[in-house]
Scaffold this active site. Structure first.
Site, PDB file in Angstrom:
ATOM      1  N   LEU A 205       0.851  -1.175   0.000  1.00 35.98           N
ATOM      2  CA  LEU A 205       0.000   0.000   0.000  1.00 35.98           C
ATOM      3  C   LEU A 205       0.894   1.235   0.000  1.00 35.98           C
ATOM      4  O   LEU A 205       1.952   1.249   0.631  1.00 35.98           O
ATOM      5  CB  LEU A 205      -0.907   0.035   1.235  1.00 35.98           C
ATOM      6  CG  LEU A 205      -1.958  -1.064   1.381  1.00 35.98           C
ATOM      7  CD1 LEU A 205      -2.730  -0.879   2.678  1.00 35.98           C
ATOM      8  CD2 LEU A 205      -2.915  -1.071   0.196  1.00 35.98           C
ATOM      9  N   ASP A 206       0.474   2.268  -0.717  1.00 37.31           N
ATOM     10  CA  ASP A 206       1.204   3.522  -0.680  1.00 37.31           C
ATOM     11  C   ASP A 206       1.189   4.092   0.739  1.00 37.31           C
ATOM     12  O   ASP A 206       0.328   3.748   1.552  1.00 37.31           O
ATOM     13  CB  ASP A 206       0.573   4.537  -1.633  1.00 37.31           C
ATOM     14  CG  ASP A 206       0.768   4.156  -3.099  1.00 37.31           C
ATOM     15  OD1 ASP A 206       1.727   3.422  -3.391  1.00 37.31           O
ATOM     16  OD2 ASP A 206      -0.047   4.598  -3.934  1.00 37.31           O
ATOM     17  N   ARG A 207       2.105   4.992   1.006  1.00 37.95           N
ATOM     18  CA  ARG A 207       2.231   5.570   2.346  1.00 37.95           C
ATOM     19  C   ARG A 207       0.918   6.174   2.829  1.00 37.95           C
ATOM     20  O   ARG A 207       0.522   5.991   3.989  1.00 37.95           O
ATOM     21  CB  ARG A 207       3.336   6.640   2.349  1.00 37.95           C
ATOM     22  CG  ARG A 207       3.501   7.348   3.691  1.00 37.95           C
ATOM     23  CD  ARG A 207       4.645   8.346   3.659  1.00 37.95           C
ATOM     24  NE  ARG A 207       4.394   9.448   2.771  1.00 37.95           N
ATOM     25  CZ  ARG A 207       3.755  10.565   3.101  1.00 37.95           C
ATOM     26  NH1 ARG A 207       3.281  10.709   4.327  1.00 37.95           N
ATOM     27  NH2 ARG A 207       3.590  11.530   2.233  1.00 37.95           N
TER      28      ARG A 207
END
Length: 503
Positions: A205-207
């Site tokens: 998952l992206d930040r």
């Protein structure tokens, strides 16, 4: 909640850092507000001296974190990166490599670091024009300043001998990368479980994205789940909050996606891109409460707000302002391209409401990049140049928060250069990120086996629940309608065997 029947997974362990990997994790150092700096030697001393507490063989070592103003923080510390010379670096000057590969510092900084021995080759001080060769080891010792991240705990949805299913908070990166190391999901979990514990993340998952992640406890379980994901026999659902009233029914976006700038993580719709498919379905629409709330003339922000005379001119220059309210949208990504959901929603004219990249008027202009597959309105070069400025001299301006007064307040709090320098290393210091910079209205809601053997669903995030004064759904149904929209093209999502071509 259903449980995983056949537990699976492996190290789809994304690379810890694409260009340079840490020489040591430094994950057991203790940091408190009064500590100005930790050195590599300090970290090593703590790591070798700390063991399980008496009578507890599973005790974790001290966490290197302290909490302040709702943020998880790490005191600055000295840290050495090491990497073998990469193929693309061979035959190039050392300074040229740092100038082109690592954009967070100016050229003068890297030149000084080389001349003073902070950057070495095979442990030796060399000149800036030293030519790199195959087999050489490049090291860079820095005084590391990690940005603070959300202080929210990492939620555990399920755990057994093979797998941990977590509910990742927004604003925390999965792996050490860029300015983040200890402030990452894998290192936070290591600090809680002990220095010998190794995480094997199976999905990424992206930040800024929150939601379900699978962290395997050993490579075997990680490998199995990774194979299922690659074979598309695992169905994923995200929930997003987007600008305006999203169309009714199932909306399938098949636009290909091309990486325009890997360094910036920027992607756009392009005919030459990789195939991508996402199914969308509106869960709810919430119009704005009437009348629109405007700040009184005496308020602190009123001077920055357009007055009644200027408002009409502002609205003419911001056509998206007429897409009032917001929609909660279910998203079924059939493929897994970087930023796929965000880019497809932008193309459809309904970007994620607080997306700092794809809903940013300062980057994309008044159309916010919608329906521009040939880059006729904005060239790639223009977009990259504008995006490069965000967070440095400019404040990132995601365009559509639900309340304009809150938007102005948040922009004042946005992370940017503070104008101050670190007393130890003269690094330009950033201010703390605003709360809106630690969140993206995109949440990994569901993972399930297409054959029905296991499934996990997280609760809806707060921003997806009905706002005060409205009624709306507080949970989602099954995926049948979204899967049916692409059943013919992707029968594997329905648990059906795809047709095989004869050889």
């Amino acid at each position: 909640m259903p449980s995983i029947a056949t537990h699976t997974a492996e190290k789809t362990a994304e690379k810890i850092a694409e260009n340079m990997s840490p020489a040591t994790t430094a994950s057991t150092a203790t940091a408190m507000p009064g500590i100005e700096s930790l050195s590599v030697d300090d970290v090593a001393a703590v790591k070798t001296s700390i063991g399980p507490s008496e009578g507890d063989t599973t005790a974790a070592s001290p966490a290197p974190y302290y909490f302040e103003n709702g943020l998880r923080r790490v005191a600055p510390y000295h840290f050495t990166y090491k990497t073998w010379c990469k193929e693309r670096w061979r035959g190039r000057e050392l300074l040229d490599v740092f100038e082109s590969e690592f954009r967070d510092r100016p050229s003068a900084h890297y030149k000084n670091a080389i001349e003073t021995g902070q950057i070495c080759v095979d442990g030796n001080v060399v000149s800036p024009n030293h030519i790199l060769k195959n087999g050489t080891l490049v090291s860079h010792t820095i005084h590391r300043h990690e940005p603070p991240v959300s202080g929210a705990p990492i939620g555990i949805l399920h755990e057994d001998d093979d797998m941990i299913v977590i509910n990742k908070p927004s604003g925390i990166p999965v792996h050490p990368a860029g300015r983040y190391s200890l402030n990452s999901v894998t290192e936070i979990m290591r600090s809680e479980r002990g220095p010998e514990w190794i995480a094997y993340p199976c999905n990424r998952l992206d930040r800024l994205t929150s939601g379900i992640m699978f962290v395997a406890k050993h490579p075997g379980s990680a490998k199995s789940l990774s194979q299922q994901i690659r074979q598309r026999s695992v169905r994923k659902e995200y929930i997003a909050r987007v600008i305006g009233d999203f169309p009714d029914g199932e909306v399938v976006c098949n636009q290909p996606i091309l990486s325009i700038s890997p360094k910036l993580g920027l992607n756009r719709i392009r005919a030459a891109g990789k195939s991508a498919r996402t199914v969308f379905k509106k869960l709810a629409y919430y119009p704005p409460l009437e009348p629109r709330v405007r700040p009184p003339p005496s308020s602190d922000v009123s001077a920055e707000m357009p007055g009644s005379i200027e408002t009409s001119a502002e609205e003419k220059s911001r056509p998206w302002i007429h897409k009032e309210g917001y929609s909660i949208v279910r998203c079924l990504p059939v493929t897994g391209r970087t930023h796929q959901i965000r880019v497809h929603l932008q193309h459809l004219g309904h970007p994620i409401q607080n997306d700092p990249i794809y809903a940013n008027q300062k980057v994309w202009g008044i159309t916010l990049g919608s329906n521009d597959p040939d880059a006729l309105e904005n060239t790639d070069e223009d977009i990259i140049a504008r995006l490069n400025r965000m967070g440095k001299d400019d404040v990132a301006d995601a365009v559509a928060y639900h309340d304009e007064v809150v938007d102005l307040y948040n922009k004042k709090k946005a992370e940017r250069m503070s104008g101050e320098l670190c007393e130890t290393c003269d690094t330009p210091l950033y201010t703390d990120p605003g709360e809106h910079e630690l969140s993206l209205y995109l949440h990994s809601l569901r993972y399930e086996d297409a054959g029905g053997s296991w499934a996990y669903v997280s609760p809806l995030p707060d921003w997806a629940l009905p706002p005060p004064g409205f009624r709306g759904p507080v949970e989602v149904g099954n995926l049948d309608e979204l899967v049916d929209a692409v059943r013919e093209e992707n029968p594997e999502l329905a648990g059906e065997q795809p047709p095989h071509c004869s050889t």
